[in-house]
Design an enzyme around this catalytic site. Structure first.
Site, PDB file in Angstrom:
ATOM      1  N   LYS A  55     -60.191 -97.519 -27.269  1.00  0.00           N
ATOM      2  CA  LYS A  55     -61.420 -97.093 -27.950  1.00  0.00           C
ATOM      3  C   LYS A  55     -62.610 -97.554 -27.121  1.00  0.00           C
ATOM      4  CE  LYS A  55     -64.410 -98.603 -30.999  1.00  0.00           C
ATOM      5  NZ  LYS A  55     -65.601 -97.869 -30.574  1.00  0.00           N
TER       6      LYS A  55
ATOM      7  N   GLY B 276     -66.031-107.716 -25.710  1.00  0.00           N
ATOM      8  CA  GLY B 276     -67.266-107.417 -26.431  1.00  0.00           C
ATOM      9  C   GLY B 276     -67.902-108.683 -26.956  1.00  0.00           C
ATOM     10  N   SER B 277     -68.613-108.556 -28.052  1.00  0.00           N
ATOM     11  CA  SER B 277     -69.387-109.696 -28.557  1.00  0.00           C
ATOM     12  C   SER B 277     -68.478-110.740 -29.200  1.00  0.00           C
ATOM     13  CB  SER B 277     -70.404-109.200 -29.575  1.00  0.00           C
ATOM     14  OG  SER B 277     -69.737-108.638 -30.681  1.00  0.00           O
ATOM     15  N   THR B 278     -68.956-111.977 -29.198  1.00  0.00           N
ATOM     16  CA  THR B 278     -68.193-113.069 -29.806  1.00  0.00           C
ATOM     17  C   THR B 278     -68.024-112.831 -31.302  1.00  0.00           C
ATOM     18  OG1 THR B 278     -68.896-114.586 -28.081  1.00  0.00           O
ATOM     19  CG2 THR B 278     -68.200-115.574 -30.163  1.00  0.00           C
ATOM     20  N   ALA B 279     -69.053-112.267 -31.949  1.00  0.00           N
ATOM     21  CA  ALA B 279     -68.976-112.046 -33.398  1.00  0.00           C
ATOM     22  C   ALA B 279     -67.818-111.108 -33.738  1.00  0.00           C
ATOM     23  CB  ALA B 279     -70.298-111.457 -33.895  1.00  0.00           C
TER      24      ALA B 279
ATOM     25  N   GLY C 118     -65.300-110.385 -31.762  1.00  0.00           N
ATOM     26  CA  GLY C 118     -64.071-111.043 -31.298  1.00  0.00           C
ATOM     27  C   GLY C 118     -63.501-111.963 -32.366  1.00  0.00           C
TER      28      GLY C 118
ATOM     29  N   GLU D   4     -62.008-111.227 -24.566  1.00  0.00           N
ATOM     30  CA  GLU D   4     -62.951-111.513 -23.478  1.00  0.00           C
ATOM     31  C   GLU D   4     -64.341-111.317 -24.065  1.00  0.00           C
ATOM     32  OE1 GLU D   4     -65.489-111.487 -21.104  1.00  0.00           O
ATOM     33  OE2 GLU D   4     -64.764-109.653 -20.121  1.00  0.00           O
TER      34      GLU D   4
ATOM     35  N   CYS E 277     -71.179-110.020 -19.054  1.00  0.00           N
ATOM     36  CA  CYS E 277     -70.768-111.185 -19.838  1.00  0.00           C
ATOM     37  C   CYS E 277     -70.814-112.463 -19.007  1.00  0.00           C
ATOM     38  CB  CYS E 277     -69.395-110.967 -20.443  1.00  0.00           C
ATOM     39  SG  CYS E 277     -68.211-110.354 -19.241  1.00  0.00           S
TER      40      CYS E 277
ATOM     41  N   GLU F 164     -76.783-115.555 -25.776  1.00  0.00           N
ATOM     42  CA  GLU F 164     -76.540-114.515 -24.766  1.00  0.00           C
ATOM     43  C   GLU F 164     -77.577-113.404 -24.965  1.00  0.00           C
ATOM     44  OE1 GLU F 164     -72.988-111.989 -25.093  1.00  0.00           O
ATOM     45  OE2 GLU F 164     -72.666-112.355 -22.961  1.00  0.00           O
TER      46      GLU F 164
END
Ligand code: NDP
Length: 507
Positions: free
Chosen positions: A205, A257-260, A262, A279, A313, A410
């Site tokens: 995706k 993608g974003s930590t949130a 993830g 990642e 990143c 970030e």
């Protein structure tokens, strides 16, 4: 590339991002041609080697962030489409792909790599039009590296027993792969190449703003005559990504993608036997010691944070400078910043292109405003921005303290925070003072100091006297909130293999 002397009579406005300071010439426009590019008006989902509308048929618009003009409409997948894609991948895995000898899988991967090379110009132009990144980066970095990943993992496909001696490596099964918008084709290659080499089938995706090179890749899949269902590509919002992650017949999830998001994915797969690679974000320290070659370091700092508009990143977004060289380094850095050309990403001379979306631009502006309000001093070169599109001036902040949001969060934009240090231990402590741990850089001429710093820094990748260098043979991944698991190299292959004694991992 044509260098023209600036005639005295030329209108002052035509500076293409250059200030008059010390630069007596300017580049003539060098736009890459789009004549050979065919972007279809509409793209369906790619399942079982066929493009077909979503069910029910719903589409959404994809735009060029440099012009804000529409490029195409793409299908918005439903839960039923996710089920169809997973079923196709399962069928292909069980009946064809996992049964092929590695040497046969390798042939397909080599073929894909060669087709990407053959169609590299097409990929580079579409990537730039859809993402906003400068053509010189998509042409010289993204596309060649994507081909290199397929070449590299093609080489491993028939050598898995040799790579993991005595471990009986087996494919995991069906892999769900969710990728972001900053390196659309390259992240696709990082995910798909090792998965296929290991004998898995995939559903990818892409990010909703940047699906076009993934759908171009779907064309490559057909051209390479890959069996139907081995690679499936579906587009849709984050919830569709989550449907994919939660699907009971998925064995492996790989997310960048974003930590949130993830963390949400981590929670969603917890307790299942799905293997997971995350990642996520970063806030890398780039550390310059007083014995570093300053001119070389300046190029590394610029490449570290302004490459791909800072939407990277592992961007070197926190610069730590040893106090004794702070002033000369800052003078050189400001002068170099003033030479960056911001503008049309399709122009071969552009250094900083468009930000990927209006939302991302708003986030950058909000964080930059917070830096000003918290008392840091802002520097931006005096360059003109295009009237349309999502552009932001390369920016640096001095007088930054560690508690400032611009030193902690970030930003994912062309914004550098400059801090100072006196001793190596102070540099290490400050560099590690972040919830992230993806990458770092060290600039010094002393080898022993490099080794000390590399060992002490909590970062998955540490570059010495260079920055943002990537190679398929080298593992990449993070510590702490930057995620876990590695992509690239033999480690990236292991992430797609079941090496459990009973062969039940992920089932
Ligand atoms: P997201 O993490 O939201 O997007 C990355 C991918 O995840 C996209 O394909 C997205 O789909 C998908 N996604 C979004 N929500 C979910 C969900 N709930 N479940 C499964 N998949 C989901 O990043 P953003 O685009 O929102 O960027 C926000 C910030 O994240 C940036 O400002 C940056 O700081 C950071 N970021 C970090 C990246 C990295 O490489 N580490 C890459 C991108 C962003 P869709 O596009 O449809 O929303």
């Amino acid at each position: 590339m044509t260098l023209t002397k600036k005639p005295e009579s030329r209108p002052a406005a035509a500076t293409w991002g250059l200030t008059a300071r010390g630069i007596p010439w300017e580049y003539a426009p060098a736009p890459e041609s789009t004549d050979h590019i065919e972007i279809r008006a509409e793209y369906g989902l790619f399942i079982d080697n066929r493009f077909a509308p979503s069910r029910p048929k719903v589409t959404f618009e994809v735009i060029n962030p440099a012009t804000e003009e529409p490029l195409a409409r793409v299908a918005k997948a439903s839960k039923a489409d996710v089920n169809r894609a997973v079923a196709a991948a399962r069928r292909a895995h069980d009946t064809v792909w996992s049964r092929l000898p590695g040497s046969e899988r390798a042939k397909y991967l080599y073929r894909i790599a060669r087709i990407i090379q053959e169609r590299s110009r097409e990929f580079a132009v579409v990537e730039t039009m859809n993402s906003g990144k400068p053509i010189k980066e998509s042409r010289d970095v993204d596309v060649p590296l994507a081909a290199a990943h397929f070449f590299y993992y093609a080489g491993w496909a028939d050598k898995l027993d040799y790579a993991f001696p005595g471990r009986q490596p087996r494919p995991l099964g069906v892999a769900a792969q969710i990728i972001p918008w900053n390196f659309p084709l390259l992240m696709l290659a990082w995910k798909i190449a090792p998965a296929l080499a290991a004998g898995n089938t995939v559903i990818l995706k892409p990010a909703s703003t940047t699906p076009l090179t993934a759908y171009l890749f779907a064309d490559v899949v057909r051209q390479a005559d890959l069996p139907p269902g081995v690679v499936n590509i579906i587009t849709g919002p984050g919830e569709i990504g989550m449907e994919l992650v939660r699907h009971p017949d998925v064995n492996k999830v790989a997310f960048t993608g974003s930590t949130a998001v993830g963390k949400m994915i981590g929670r969603a797969v917890a307790g299942s036997r799905k293997k997971l690679t995350l990642e996520l974000g970063g806030k890398a320290a780039n550390i310059v010691f007083d014995d570093a070659p300053l001119d070389q370091a300046i190029e590394g700092i610029i490449n570290g944070i302004y490459f791909n508009q800072g939407e990277v990143c592992c961007a070197g977004s926190r610069l730590f400078v040893q106090e004794s060289v702070y002033e000369p380094l800052l003078d050189k850095l400001k002068a170099r910043l003033s030479t960056l050309r911001v503008g049309d990403p399709l122009d071969k001379n552009t250094d900083v292109g468009a930000i990927n979306s209006a939302g991302q631009l708003a986030k950058i502006k909000e964080l930059v405003q917070s830096g000003i309000e918290e008392g840091a001093e802002i520097f931006q070169p005096d360059c003109e921005l295009p009237d349309r599109g999502y552009f932001f001036r390369p920016t640096l902040f001095t007088g930054v303290s560690q508690s400032h949001r611009i030193a902690q969060e970030e930003i994912f934009g062309p914004v550098l925070s400059v801090l100072t240090f006196r001793t190596p231990d102070e540099a290490i402590e400050k560099a590690n003072n972040t919830p992230y741990g993806l990458s770092a850089g060290v600039w010094t001429e002393k080898g022993s100091r490099i080794f000390k710093m590399v060992g002490a820094m909590k970062a998955g990748v540490v570059w010495a006297n260079t920055f943002n260098r990537f190679d398929p043979t080298s593992p990449f991944g993070g510590y702490k909130e930057s995620g876990y698991g590695r992509e690239g190299g033999i480690h990236g292959l292991a992430a797609y293999l079941d090496m459990s004694a009973d062969g039940t991992n992920g089932r």
